[in-house]
Design an enzyme around this catalytic site. Structure first.
Site, mmCIF file in Angstrom:
data_model
loop_
_atom_site.group_PDB
_atom_site.id
_atom_site.type_symbol
_atom_site.label_atom_id
_atom_site.label_comp_id
_atom_site.label_asym_id
_atom_site.label_seq_id
_atom_site.Cartn_x
_atom_site.Cartn_y
_atom_site.Cartn_z
ATOM 1 N N HIS A 1 0.804 -1.211 0.185
ATOM 2 C CA HIS A 1 0.110 0.005 -0.072
ATOM 3 C C HIS A 1 0.759 1.245 0.091
ATOM 4 O O HIS A 1 0.496 2.421 0.466
ATOM 5 C CB HIS A 1 -0.975 -0.222 0.932
ATOM 6 N N HIS B 1 -2.132 4.590 9.721
ATOM 7 C CA HIS B 1 -0.440 4.941 10.076
ATOM 8 C C HIS B 1 -0.519 6.144 11.003
ATOM 9 O O HIS B 1 -0.298 7.156 10.614
ATOM 10 C CB HIS B 1 0.046 5.083 8.756
ATOM 11 N N HIS C 1 9.980 -4.115 4.401
ATOM 12 C CA HIS C 1 10.449 -2.949 4.367
ATOM 13 C C HIS C 1 10.811 -2.348 5.560
ATOM 14 O O HIS C 1 10.242 -2.907 6.743
ATOM 15 C CB HIS C 1 9.337 -1.937 3.603
ATOM 16 N N GLU D 1 3.714 -5.502 8.664
ATOM 17 C CA GLU D 1 2.199 -5.467 8.235
ATOM 18 C C GLU D 1 1.803 -6.586 7.426
ATOM 19 O O GLU D 1 0.718 -7.067 7.181
ATOM 20 C CB GLU D 1 2.556 -4.161 7.017
HETATM 21 C C1 DHB Z 1 6.362 3.526 2.950
HETATM 22 C C2 DHB Z 1 5.737 2.042 2.922
HETATM 23 C C3 DHB Z 1 4.841 1.966 3.920
HETATM 24 O O1 DHB Z 1 4.237 0.820 4.211
HETATM 25 C C4 DHB Z 1 4.053 3.016 4.525
HETATM 26 O O2 DHB Z 1 3.101 2.911 5.229
HETATM 27 C C5 DHB Z 1 4.902 4.447 4.322
HETATM 28 C C6 DHB Z 1 5.689 4.509 3.707
HETATM 29 C C7 DHB Z 1 7.325 3.732 1.770
HETATM 30 O O3 DHB Z 1 8.134 2.737 1.272
HETATM 31 O O4 DHB Z 1 7.880 4.732 1.549
HETATM 32 FE FE FE Z 2 2.459 0.973 5.731
#
Ligand code: DHB
Ligand code: FE
Length: 310
Positions: A12, A59, A205, A252
């Site tokens: 997302h 978030h 991530h 997540e």
């Molecule tokens: C990013 C990824 C995310 O899941 C998020 O909630 C905010 C930023 C990113 O890769 O920048």
């Molecule tokens: Fe996220």
């Protein structure tokens, strides 16, 4: 009776929303990412549900450190796109399904999963970016001048927010079992609705700290394999493995387990039994209609699956 017909899984990343909203989809950086969703947009048109049950995380937008529900179900008639600092995304408001959402809350809470009931909530990129990826204009339509966002989303959406931001977060096992309970709830709703369940967020991530930018393609591929073929095993991955292998925000991915737990082949799976676990492919295993993986999008590995119930 209502029925869950398919599950959809997708990352997302907010920058995907910005790329769509700012007309950057054809740029070389973004083109391969959006190309990976072209089939999915057509699939959505061909398999339009009556309702999407959309599992995502907020978030620190609607909630904050002042209030942290572990599982929150949106029962409102509508949900506005949130302002996350740059104004709300130029996408349609989300129409809810209060009747089905209240029924699911009633059923799931009586099934021992304590949900927070939310009657007013703005929805952030965790929910709107997956909708854009699946329900936005196709690349040729955008190239011909169409707006990326539709005038309205194709059907009502029930937002279901999971805390994966502030520890303690729910375990994969809890999420998987919650998915099973959501399925029981949907199937006891007395209207013949076609319901899709979406699990969003991920993949690997990490947005902060010494390992910011971490991506782990091997972990992501294995997670997708397990999610498809041995979801109980995927559900047994402990938090520490997500953090180590998939980065701090890789957690997540537990939300994908809620959607997977609602599929046909795991309906009678009892946690800890070895009945269905392992490599046996079951006759009612879901059909994989789409599998896509792309690195990078912003700081994130993007993964996407469509599984259809048989
Ligand atoms: C990013 C990824 C995310 O899941 C998020 O909630 C905010 C930023 C990113 O890769 O920048
Ligand atoms: Fe996220």
């Amino acid at each position: 009776m209502a029925k869950i017909t398919a599950s959809v899984f997708t990352s997302h990343v907010p920058a995907i929303g910005a790329a769509l909203d700012l007309g950057k989809t054809q740029e070389p950086y973004w083109q391969p990412l959006f190309a990976g969703y072209e089939y999915s947009k057509q699939w959505m048109k061909d398999n339009q549900p009556d309702v999407i049950f959309l599992v995502y995380n907020d978030h620190a937008t609607a909630f904050s450190l002042e209030m942290i529900p572990t599982f929150a179900i949106g029962t409102a008639a509508e949900f506005q796109p949130a302002d996350e600092g740059w104004g709300p995304r130029p996408v349609p408001k989300v129409i809810g399904h209060p009747d089905l959402a209240s029924h699911i809350a009633q059923s799931v809470i009586q099934d021992d999963f304590d949900l927070t009931i939310v009657n007013k909530m703005a929805v952030d990129h965790g929910l709107t970016v997956p909708l854009s990826l699946m329900c936005g204009a196709s690349m040729p339509e955008i190239a011909a001048g169409a707006k990326a966002a539709p005038v309205a989303w194709p059907c009502p959406v029930i937002p279901f927010a999971v805390n994966v931001v502030q520890y303690p977060v729910p375990s994969g096992r809890r999420c998987f079992e919650l998915g099973q309970a959501i399925r029981r709830a949907v199937e006891s709703f007395d209207e013949p609705l076609n319901v899709q369940i979406w699990g969003t967020g991920g993949m690997s991530h990490q947005l902060q700290g010494a390992r910011a930018g971490l991506i782990n393609k091997e972990f992501d591929a294995k997670f997708m394999d397990l999610l498809i073929n041995d979801p109980e095993k995927a559900a047994s991955i402990p938090h520490i493995d997500y953090v180590r292998e998939a980065g701090s925000e890789g957690i997540e991915l537990v939300m994908w387990l809620i959607a997977r737990g609602a599929m046909n082949d795991v309906v009678n799976e009892v946690w800890g039994s070895d009945k269905g676990a392992g490599s046996k492919v079951k006759s009612n295993a879901p059909v994989v209609k789409k599998r896509f993986y792309h690195v990078p999008a912003s700081n994130t590995a993007v993964g996407h699956l469509i599984l259809e119930n048989v």
